[in-house]
Design a protein around this motif. Structure first.
Motif, PDB file in Angstrom:
ATOM      1  N   GLY A  99       0.843  -1.189   0.000  1.00 52.47           N
ATOM      2  CA  GLY A  99       0.000   0.000   0.000  1.00 52.47           C
ATOM      3  C   GLY A  99       0.877   1.237   0.000  1.00 52.47           C
ATOM      4  O   GLY A  99       1.905   1.269   0.687  1.00 52.47           O
ATOM      5  N   ILE A 100       0.484   2.235  -0.787  1.00 57.71           N
ATOM      6  CA  ILE A 100       1.245   3.489  -0.865  1.00 57.71           C
ATOM      7  C   ILE A 100       0.294   4.662  -0.669  1.00 57.71           C
ATOM      8  O   ILE A 100      -0.756   4.751  -1.325  1.00 57.71           O
ATOM      9  CB  ILE A 100       1.934   3.653  -2.237  1.00 57.71           C
ATOM     10  CG1 ILE A 100       2.928   2.530  -2.518  1.00 57.71           C
ATOM     11  CG2 ILE A 100       2.582   5.035  -2.371  1.00 57.71           C
ATOM     12  CD1 ILE A 100       4.263   2.679  -1.859  1.00 57.71           C
ATOM     13  N   ASP A 101       0.682   5.578   0.218  1.00 56.52           N
ATOM     14  CA  ASP A 101       0.008   6.867   0.385  1.00 56.52           C
ATOM     15  C   ASP A 101       0.968   7.919  -0.165  1.00 56.52           C
ATOM     16  O   ASP A 101       1.949   8.254   0.487  1.00 56.52           O
ATOM     17  CB  ASP A 101      -0.314   7.128   1.855  1.00 56.52           C
ATOM     18  CG  ASP A 101      -1.009   8.466   2.066  1.00 56.52           C
ATOM     19  OD1 ASP A 101      -1.928   8.790   1.295  1.00 56.52           O
ATOM     20  OD2 ASP A 101      -0.620   9.189   3.001  1.00 56.52           O
ATOM     21  N   PRO A 102       0.714   8.409  -1.392  1.00 52.00           N
ATOM     22  CA  PRO A 102       1.676   9.287  -2.060  1.00 52.00           C
ATOM     23  C   PRO A 102       1.861  10.646  -1.391  1.00 52.00           C
ATOM     24  O   PRO A 102       0.937  11.189  -0.787  1.00 52.00           O
ATOM     25  CB  PRO A 102       1.074   9.492  -3.457  1.00 52.00           C
ATOM     26  CG  PRO A 102       0.026   8.456  -3.606  1.00 52.00           C
ATOM     27  CD  PRO A 102      -0.448   8.122  -2.225  1.00 52.00           C
ATOM     28  N   GLY A 103       3.069  11.174  -1.517  1.00 49.90           N
ATOM     29  CA  GLY A 103       3.414  12.511  -1.061  1.00 49.90           C
ATOM     30  C   GLY A 103       4.681  12.947  -1.766  1.00 49.90           C
ATOM     31  O   GLY A 103       5.386  12.121  -2.337  1.00 49.90           O
ATOM     32  N   SER A 104       4.981  14.237  -1.746  1.00 52.35           N
ATOM     33  CA  SER A 104       6.151  14.716  -2.474  1.00 52.35           C
ATOM     34  C   SER A 104       7.457  14.513  -1.709  1.00 52.35           C
ATOM     35  O   SER A 104       8.505  14.340  -2.317  1.00 52.35           O
ATOM     36  CB  SER A 104       5.993  16.193  -2.831  1.00 52.35           C
ATOM     37  OG  SER A 104       5.895  16.970  -1.656  1.00 52.35           O
ATOM     38  N   HIS A 105       7.395  14.525  -0.386  1.00 54.44           N
ATOM     39  CA  HIS A 105       8.600  14.349   0.419  1.00 54.44           C
ATOM     40  C   HIS A 105       8.434  13.293   1.508  1.00 54.44           C
ATOM     41  O   HIS A 105       9.392  12.939   2.172  1.00 54.44           O
ATOM     42  CB  HIS A 105       9.036  15.678   1.034  1.00 54.44           C
ATOM     43  CG  HIS A 105       9.625  16.593   0.019  1.00 54.44           C
ATOM     44  ND1 HIS A 105       8.852  17.334  -0.843  1.00 54.44           N
ATOM     45  CD2 HIS A 105      10.902  16.862  -0.309  1.00 54.44           C
ATOM     46  CE1 HIS A 105       9.640  18.033  -1.639  1.00 54.44           C
ATOM     47  NE2 HIS A 105      10.884  17.760  -1.339  1.00 54.44           N
ATOM     48  N   ARG A 106       7.217  12.823   1.711  1.00 46.58           N
ATOM     49  CA  ARG A 106       6.959  11.725   2.643  1.00 46.58           C
ATOM     50  C   ARG A 106       5.829  10.881   2.084  1.00 46.58           C
ATOM     51  O   ARG A 106       4.732  11.366   1.864  1.00 46.58           O
ATOM     52  CB  ARG A 106       6.600  12.237   4.035  1.00 46.58           C
ATOM     53  CG  ARG A 106       6.467  11.093   5.025  1.00 46.58           C
ATOM     54  CD  ARG A 106       6.341  11.528   6.461  1.00 46.58           C
ATOM     55  NE  ARG A 106       5.177  12.351   6.665  1.00 46.58           N
ATOM     56  CZ  ARG A 106       5.129  13.391   7.489  1.00 46.58           C
ATOM     57  NH1 ARG A 106       6.177  13.749   8.181  1.00 46.58           N
ATOM     58  NH2 ARG A 106       4.024  14.077   7.622  1.00 46.58           N
ATOM     59  N   LEU A 107       6.135   9.617   1.829  1.00 47.83           N
ATOM     60  CA  LEU A 107       5.152   8.658   1.331  1.00 47.83           C
ATOM     61  C   LEU A 107       4.969   7.578   2.376  1.00 47.83           C
ATOM     62  O   LEU A 107       5.942   7.030   2.887  1.00 47.83           O
ATOM     63  CB  LEU A 107       5.628   7.971   0.052  1.00 47.83           C
ATOM     64  CG  LEU A 107       5.673   8.762  -1.235  1.00 47.83           C
ATOM     65  CD1 LEU A 107       6.896   9.628  -1.301  1.00 47.83           C
ATOM     66  CD2 LEU A 107       5.660   7.797  -2.393  1.00 47.83           C
ATOM     67  N   GLY A 108       3.730   7.247   2.673  1.00 48.98           N
ATOM     68  CA  GLY A 108       3.484   6.115   3.538  1.00 48.98           C
ATOM     69  C   GLY A 108       3.557   4.836   2.729  1.00 48.98           C
ATOM     70  O   GLY A 108       3.175   4.813   1.557  1.00 48.98           O
ATOM     71  N   TYR A 109       4.070   3.773   3.343  1.00 50.28           N
ATOM     72  CA  TYR A 109       4.066   2.460   2.693  1.00 50.28           C
ATOM     73  C   TYR A 109       3.722   1.399   3.725  1.00 50.28           C
ATOM     74  O   TYR A 109       3.937   1.578   4.928  1.00 50.28           O
ATOM     75  CB  TYR A 109       5.412   2.154   2.017  1.00 50.28           C
ATOM     76  CG  TYR A 109       6.520   1.858   3.001  1.00 50.28           C
ATOM     77  CD1 TYR A 109       6.737   0.566   3.483  1.00 50.28           C
ATOM     78  CD2 TYR A 109       7.344   2.874   3.466  1.00 50.28           C
ATOM     79  CE1 TYR A 109       7.731   0.303   4.405  1.00 50.28           C
ATOM     80  CE2 TYR A 109       8.349   2.620   4.385  1.00 50.28           C
ATOM     81  CZ  TYR A 109       8.538   1.334   4.845  1.00 50.28           C
ATOM     82  OH  TYR A 109       9.524   1.081   5.764  1.00 50.28           O
ATOM     83  N   ALA A 110       3.157   0.314   3.243  1.00 53.95           N
ATOM     84  CA  ALA A 110       2.860  -0.835   4.099  1.00 53.95           C
ATOM     85  C   ALA A 110       2.819  -2.080   3.233  1.00 53.95           C
ATOM     86  O   ALA A 110       2.371  -2.028   2.087  1.00 53.95           O
ATOM     87  CB  ALA A 110       1.518  -0.644   4.795  1.00 53.95           C
ATOM     88  N   VAL A 111       3.282  -3.173   3.786  1.00 56.33           N
ATOM     89  CA  VAL A 111       3.169  -4.453   3.104  1.00 56.33           C
ATOM     90  C   VAL A 111       2.327  -5.364   3.984  1.00 56.33           C
ATOM     91  O   VAL A 111       2.657  -5.591   5.152  1.00 56.33           O
ATOM     92  CB  VAL A 111       4.555  -5.100   2.838  1.00 56.33           C
ATOM     93  CG1 VAL A 111       4.378  -6.444   2.128  1.00 56.33           C
ATOM     94  CG2 VAL A 111       5.445  -4.161   2.019  1.00 56.33           C
ATOM     95  N   LEU A 112       1.220  -5.843   3.420  1.00 59.37           N
ATOM     96  CA  LEU A 112       0.342  -6.786   4.105  1.00 59.37           C
ATOM     97  C   LEU A 112       0.449  -8.133   3.419  1.00 59.37           C
ATOM     98  O   LEU A 112       0.695  -8.203   2.220  1.00 59.37           O
ATOM     99  CB  LEU A 112      -1.108  -6.320   4.073  1.00 59.37           C
ATOM    100  CG  LEU A 112      -1.437  -4.931   4.608  1.00 59.37           C
ATOM    101  CD1 LEU A 112      -2.951  -4.723   4.627  1.00 59.37           C
ATOM    102  CD2 LEU A 112      -0.857  -4.693   5.974  1.00 59.37           C
ATOM    103  N   GLN A 113       0.228  -9.183   4.183  1.00 56.13           N
ATOM    104  CA  GLN A 113       0.202 -10.524   3.616  1.00 56.13           C
ATOM    105  C   GLN A 113      -1.129 -11.163   3.951  1.00 56.13           C
ATOM    106  O   GLN A 113      -1.554 -11.149   5.112  1.00 56.13           O
ATOM    107  CB  GLN A 113       1.344 -11.379   4.154  1.00 56.13           C
ATOM    108  CG  GLN A 113       1.383 -12.758   3.518  1.00 56.13           C
ATOM    109  CD  GLN A 113       2.699 -13.464   3.785  1.00 56.13           C
ATOM    110  OE1 GLN A 113       3.497 -13.058   4.618  1.00 56.13           O
ATOM    111  NE2 GLN A 113       2.923 -14.528   3.056  1.00 56.13           N
TER     112      GLN A 113
END
Length: 161
Positions: free
Chosen positions: A5-19
């Protein structure tokens, strides 16, 4: 199935990996890709790409869920976020990772039941849905967890074993 999962941003992006295994979903990792404020393009975009490459190389997701963007007011901010989102999509394409693109409203509704939920509501819902004791870090990473969670449902594999 692993989903990024990605929450886009120009200088900070959230990421998460789920299984997802059978009907169980667990969080493998989450956090933020950060570039120092004031870092100009294309330097910020190169930094985002390198950090995303490392995540993709480590986790090898089967699918990515990248939040679709909507900006009603600030066009300057929107342009910078769209640049980084483009780098994210390009990098995912180079790694042959299929992408789903839920809207913010779909993510909110898919996690809380309300398309107008706030960050606190999303955090509480994620803790319940995924059996997490706590979520730390930036809310961008929580948004990425929510994006990945909704992406599983959008992929059509949510009810499959």
């Amino acid at each position: 199935m692993k989903i990024l999962g990605i929450d886009p941003g120009s200088h900070r992006l959230g990421y998460a990996v789920l299984q997802k295994e059978k009907s169980h979903i667990k969080v493998l990792t989450y956090g933020t890709i950060e570039v120092p404020p004031g870092t100009k393009s294309p330097v910020n975009l190169i930094a985002i790409r390198r950090q995303l490459d490392a995540i993709l190389d480590e986790y090898h997701p089967d699918l990515a869920s990248v939040e679709e963007l909507f900006f009603a007011k600030n066009r300057t901010t929107a342009a910078k976020v769209y640049e980084s989102r483009g780098v994210v999509l390009l990098t995912l394409g180079e790694h042959n990772v299929p992408v789903v693109e839920p809207t913010a409203s779909q993510i909110k509704k898919g996690t809380t039941g309300s398309g107008t939920a706030d960050k606190k509501g999303i955090k509480s819902a994620l803790k319940l849905l995924l059996g997490l004791a706590d979520l730390t870090g930036h809310d961008d990473s929580w948004d990425a967890i929510a994006s990945a969670y909704v992406g599983i449902a959008m992929s059509g594999s949510f009810g499959k074993r």
